[in-house]
Design an enzyme around this catalytic site. Structure first.
Site, PDB file in Angstrom:
ATOM      1  CG  LEU A 198      34.507  44.139  66.438  1.00  0.00           C
ATOM      2  CD1 LEU A 198      34.052  42.635  66.638  1.00  0.00           C
ATOM      3  CD2 LEU A 198      35.606  44.496  67.299  1.00  0.00           C
ATOM      4  CG  HIS A 199      28.752  43.792  62.407  1.00  0.00           C
ATOM      5  ND1 HIS A 199      28.857  44.207  60.928  1.00  0.00           N
ATOM      6  CD2 HIS A 199      28.773  42.492  62.297  1.00  0.00           C
ATOM      7  CE1 HIS A 199      29.067  42.929  60.183  1.00  0.00           C
ATOM      8  NE2 HIS A 199      28.804  41.805  61.255  1.00  0.00           N
TER       9      HIS A 199
END
Length: 395
Positions: free
Chosen positions: A279-280
């Site tokens: 989940l950048h």
């Protein structure tokens, strides 16, 4: 009573993980989101703009958070093809639960001008610019309005990859070849999309001292595992008796997990990462909270030093001199050139430079994110009740 929340301008290219960045910025109690600007990247500008307005509708924020249309291509390069193998044709493939936008984007003022006006209206040294797509809008903003460099508190960027064991994260393998980047062997997508914009921001003498870079080395520590997906789907109390397995307790939660499942499949298929997709983008939002008091429970701690050597004598985390390879075209990069590669040189203790964390407290991050989802659920329920009272049909 004065508003003590952190003002944030969010520039993004939704994008599965941008969805969570928008949600975190919109519902974190210590953040006041000034506006959202869109940029090309995970999909075309038309699609990322549509996606941003749709996401804000899904979390009952379309009337309070304006969306502005930004750049459709890099500062000095031709248009590039979006990563449809990761985010699908729409940029948000994987769910049919995204609602049509309730409020259109603002088309009367360019995104960087709207950002300037909003940021200048904040007290000096309080506002952050967060960029989670290509850095074209962010660079254009500070190029056109250099006085903002002294005015803002900071710039938080999701992009780049350091490699060489910077963290313990697995960065992935493509065609049997381990890689640092996620678009080429050497380059992360946001940097490669506009390397000149990235180079401007990360090497600017004054702005770099206020800049936080969240590379893949950190975001790949933040995997949405099956356990995390359950947390998002059911909340911290877990699936209760009578709940349908695999069905979220709210439509929003169901939508979020459907997006994650699509993202998970593409990451497994393309990069061989099977524990869950990273989940950048919300990590770039979380990074602006570093100055908060621990007592409030809203801070998400980041670790800014090599755990094997500890913090420097001045008690401050590591800082870096960053460079970006700008030579070469998109085609050259795909053929093996190092275009878009980021290198970081550790600076002596006490010297100012780019902040690049090496990790974060993942338990706190997931707790805070889930709390934001709960607040969005409550807002959606209030909006639904208002519609019902007014006799407006609801889905």
């Amino acid at each position: 009573m004065s508003d003590t929340r952190i003002p944030v301008w969010l520039d993004c290219d939704p994008g599965h993980d941008d969805t969570f960045a928008i949600l975190l910025a919109a519902y974190h109690p210590a953040i006041r989101i000034l506006g959202v600007s869109t940029v090309f990247g995970n999909a075309s500008l038309e699609k990322t703009t549509h996606n941003a307005t749709s996401i804000l509708t899904a979390i009952s924020q379309s009337a309070s958070i304006p969306v502005y249309i930004g750049a459709s291509k890099a500062l000095f390069r031709p248009p590039m093809h979006p990563p449809t193998d990761i985010h699908g044709e729409t940029g948000l493939d994987g769910t049919k639960l995204l609602p049509p936008p309730a409020v259109p984007p603002v088309a009367t003022i360019p995104a960087i001008d709207a950002a300037y006006e909003a940021l200048k209206s904040t007290p000096r040294g309080t506002a952050w610019v967060v960029a989670t797509g290509s850095f074209t809008n962010a660079a254009a903003l500070f190029m056109k309005y250099p006085e903002l460099i002294q005015h803002v508190a900071g710039l938080s960027l999701m992009g780049g990859a350091i490699g060489n064991g910077f963290t313990a994260a697995v960065l992935g393998t493509v065609d049997g070849v381990p890689r640092v980047g996620n678009w080429t062997q050497f380059a992360e997508f946001n940097i490669l999309a506009d390397p000149e914009a990235a180079a401007f921001l990360l090497t600017h003498g004054e702005l770099s001292k206020k800049t936080t870079l969240i590379p893949l080395d950190v975001t790949h520590l933040c995997l949405t595992t099956a356990q995390v997906q359950e947390l998002i789907l059911y909340g911290p109390e877990g699936r209760k008796e009578g709940m349908v397995p695999g069905r979220g307790k709210t439509e929003l939660r169901q939508m979020l997990v459907e997006l994650l499942l699509f993202f998970a499949k593409t990451y497994a298929d393309v990069f061989g990462i099977t524990e869950g997709p990273p989940l950048h983008d919300p990590l770039a939002v979380a990074a602006v909270l570093s100055g908060l008091d621990e007592k409030g429970g809203h801070k998400i701690p980041f670790y800014e030093h090599d755990p094997s050597v500890g913090v420097g004598m001045d008690g401050k985390g590591e800082r870096y001199e960053v460079s970006v390879v700008t030579e070469g075209s998109y085609e050259d990069a795909k053929a093996g050139a190092r275009t878009g590669q980021v290198t970081a040189r550790l600076l002596p203790p006490g010297e100012e430079g780019v902040r690049i964390p090496r990790g974060l407290d993942l338990g706190v991050f997931w707790r805070v994110l889930e709390e934001c989802i709960s607040r969005a659920d409550e807002a959606n329920e209030r909006a639904r009740a208002v519609k019902q009272e007014a006799g407006v049909p609801t889905a």
